[in-house]
Design a protein around this motif. Structure first.
Motif, PDB file in Angstrom:
ATOM      1  N   ASP A   1      29.428  -1.591  21.492  1.00 27.05           N
ATOM      2  CA  ASP A   1      29.938  -1.044  20.236  1.00 27.05           C
ATOM      3  C   ASP A   1      29.204   0.268  19.976  1.00 27.05           C
ATOM      4  OD1 ASP A   1      30.903  -0.561  17.708  1.00 27.05           O
ATOM      5  OD2 ASP A   1      29.745  -2.144  16.734  1.00 27.05           O
ATOM      6  N   MET A  57      38.003  -4.263  16.306  1.00 28.38           N
ATOM      7  CA  MET A  57      37.834  -5.185  15.172  1.00 28.38           C
ATOM      8  C   MET A  57      39.059  -6.077  15.029  1.00 28.38           C
ATOM      9  SD  MET A  57      39.300  -5.203  11.877  1.00 28.38           S
ATOM     10  CE  MET A  57      38.988  -6.084  10.355  1.00 28.38           C
ATOM     11  N   GLY A  98      28.568   2.907  17.619  1.00 30.25           N
ATOM     12  CA  GLY A  98      28.693   3.217  16.197  1.00 30.25           C
ATOM     13  C   GLY A  98      28.153   4.603  15.892  1.00 30.25           C
ATOM     14  N   GLU A 123      20.640  -4.305  20.189  1.00 28.78           N
ATOM     15  CA  GLU A 123      21.048  -3.200  19.335  1.00 28.78           C
ATOM     16  C   GLU A 123      19.989  -2.118  19.433  1.00 28.78           C
ATOM     17  OE1 GLU A 123      22.974  -4.786  15.529  1.00 28.78           O
ATOM     18  OE2 GLU A 123      21.566  -3.263  14.779  1.00 28.78           O
ATOM     19  N   SER A 157      35.900   1.612   5.027  1.00 28.45           N
ATOM     20  CA  SER A 157      34.481   1.935   5.020  1.00 28.45           C
ATOM     21  C   SER A 157      34.334   3.369   4.540  1.00 28.45           C
ATOM     22  CB  SER A 157      33.981   1.727   6.454  1.00 28.45           C
ATOM     23  OG  SER A 157      32.633   2.060   6.561  1.00 28.45           O
ATOM     24  N   THR A 201      37.717 -10.191   6.501  1.00 31.51           N
ATOM     25  CA  THR A 201      37.110 -10.433   7.813  1.00 31.51           C
ATOM     26  C   THR A 201      36.330 -11.747   7.790  1.00 31.51           C
ATOM     27  OG1 THR A 201      35.484  -9.629   9.414  1.00 31.51           O
ATOM     28  CG2 THR A 201      35.127  -9.012   7.131  1.00 31.51           C
ATOM     29  N   GLY A 222      35.075  -3.991   7.173  1.00 27.67           N
ATOM     30  CA  GLY A 222      34.422  -2.739   6.785  1.00 27.67           C
ATOM     31  C   GLY A 222      33.601  -2.918   5.526  1.00 27.67           C
ATOM     32  N   ASP A 238      37.039   1.618  17.538  1.00 25.64           N
ATOM     33  CA  ASP A 238      36.278   0.527  16.918  1.00 25.64           C
ATOM     34  C   ASP A 238      37.158  -0.361  16.036  1.00 25.64           C
ATOM     35  OD1 ASP A 238      36.506   2.601  15.066  1.00 25.64           O
ATOM     36  OD2 ASP A 238      34.345   2.810  14.743  1.00 25.64           O
ATOM     37  N   VAL A 285      39.794  -1.476   8.790  1.00 20.06           N
ATOM     38  CA  VAL A 285      38.395  -1.280   8.423  1.00 20.06           C
ATOM     39  C   VAL A 285      38.359  -0.296   7.261  1.00 20.06           C
ATOM     40  CG1 VAL A 285      36.145  -0.448   9.197  1.00 20.06           C
ATOM     41  CG2 VAL A 285      37.633  -1.676  10.793  1.00 20.06           C
ATOM     42  N   GLY A 304      32.681 -10.229  10.228  1.00 20.82           N
ATOM     43  CA  GLY A 304      31.840  -9.097   9.853  1.00 20.82           C
ATOM     44  C   GLY A 304      31.706  -8.122  11.012  1.00 20.82           C
ATOM     45  N   ARG A 305      30.501  -7.682  11.254  1.00 16.76           N
ATOM     46  CA  ARG A 305      30.292  -6.644  12.264  1.00 16.76           C
ATOM     47  C   ARG A 305      30.493  -7.155  13.683  1.00 16.76           C
ATOM     48  NH1 ARG A 305      25.867  -2.422  10.354  1.00 16.76           N
ATOM     49  NH2 ARG A 305      26.876  -1.394  12.081  1.00 16.76           N
ATOM     50  N   ASP A 306      30.451  -8.467  13.889  1.00 22.43           N
ATOM     51  CA  ASP A 306      30.651  -9.001  15.243  1.00 22.43           C
ATOM     52  C   ASP A 306      32.092  -8.853  15.719  1.00 22.43           C
ATOM     53  OD1 ASP A 306      28.042  -9.664  15.543  1.00 22.43           O
ATOM     54  OD2 ASP A 306      28.297 -11.808  15.144  1.00 22.43           O
TER      55      ASP A 306
END
Ligand SMILES: [Zn+2]
Length: 305
Positions: free
Chosen positions: A7, A105, A9, A29, A132, A282, A248, A101, A130, A285-287
């Motif tokens: 990912d 998602m 970012g 990460e 955001s 969602t 997001g 991204d 998303v 989440g971020r996963d």
């Protein structure tokens, strides 16, 4: 079979090893640091494992998934950077696939999100969004990501929500992103009398104020939800959507965004096939982005090529 999911970012790179059952076997990460290519190399070396059948990459945009290059806004050193080629050279012989991204998602939510235990009753036409600092989206049709001939399908943030409206950095005018993204709602609220006692005004504070009943904050979310809802409705009519999943940072405000959003959709819907649309938050989440990146290269999901 195991996929390496990456990912890319705006501030960090994340990686995970994910198998066909959807188990995350390892994850890491790294902050991007001064040399993004070196950081990527470090992450890939750290995450490399026996049996990796492919590398799926979800990246912040703009990007060219067909040409395999990325130019993430927040990584100025990468302009039309040949990301796919770079990763392929790190792992010779392993296929590498790239998507946006938000596209990842959407695919991740389809695979491991709210429909995980529904077997054949999984969404057959799904839009992931998303919300955001910008607004992105991805479409999943019959279990495969629909990326489009240039790889850009799903860019719902740049559908026109207000003809002749504010100029958008994309070159267009009145884009949804200029109305319903976190910073856009904050900008509108500030211009209409919203004040913050101390610190930076941001979408989180705006959501807290809306929840607390501050009228201008509620109006800002209503305006954002109105534009987003109309764009979602258009997509639902065009694609016969089963589901929309919203993720997001701004979606963390929960009912503050989702309640007015569902209301505007139901108020403006006539056709029966559109009335069945579900709008869900969602569940990953971020996963979600990592799951979706893995699904790009695992055999459980066909890709439309
Ligand atoms: Zn735009």
């Amino acid at each position: 079979m195991i996929a390496l999911a990456l990912d890319i970012g705006g501030t960090k790179f994340a990686g995970a090893l994910i198998d066909t059952a959807g188990t995350i076997l390892a994850r890491a990460e790294l902050p991007i640091g001064p040399d993004p290519t070196a950081t990527l190399g470090e992450l890939v070396r750290h995450m490399s494992a026996e049996g990796v059948v492919g590398v799926g990459i979800g990246s912040a945009g703009p990007l060219d998934p067909i040409g395999g290059t990325v130019s993430p806004v927040n990584i100025p050193l990468w302009r039309e950077f040949a990301l796919v080629k770079c990763v392929s050279e790190m792992l010779p012989g392993v296929p590498v696939k790239l998507a946006g991204d938000a596209q990842c998602m959407a695919l991740g939510e389809w695979w491991q999100g709210p429909f995980r235990d529904q077997g054949d009753r999984r969404s057959s036409a799904m839009l992931g969004i998303v919300v955001s600092t910008g607004i992105g989206g991805g479409i999943v049709i019959d279990g495969a990501p629909y990326l489009g001939p240039t790889g850009n399908a799903g860019h719902i943030g740049h559908v026109v929500a207000e003809p002749g409206g504010e100029p958008c950095p994309c070159g267009g005018r009145g884009c949804l992103e200029r109305i319903s993204s976190g910073p856009s709602m904050v900008r509108w609220a500030l211009a209409n009398g919203w004040t913050v006692d101390d610190g930076e005004p941001d979408a989180r504070r705006l959501a807290a104020d809306a929840q607390a009943g501050v009228e201008v904050a509620k109006q800002a979310f209503q305006r954002g939800a109105d534009a987003l809802g109309i764009a979602i409705l258009a997509a639902a009519v065009l694609f016969d959507l089963d589901d929309v999943v919203i993720g997001g940072g701004v979606s963390a405000s929960g009912p503050t965004l989702l309640d007015p959003l569902r209301q505007v959709i139901s108020r403006n819907t006539g056709l029966g096939f559109v009335r069945r649309l579900r709008v869900l938050p969602t569940s990953l989440g971020r996963d979600a982005g990592l799951y979706g990146a893995a699904a790009l290269v695992l055999p459980l999901v066909g890709t439309r090529e």
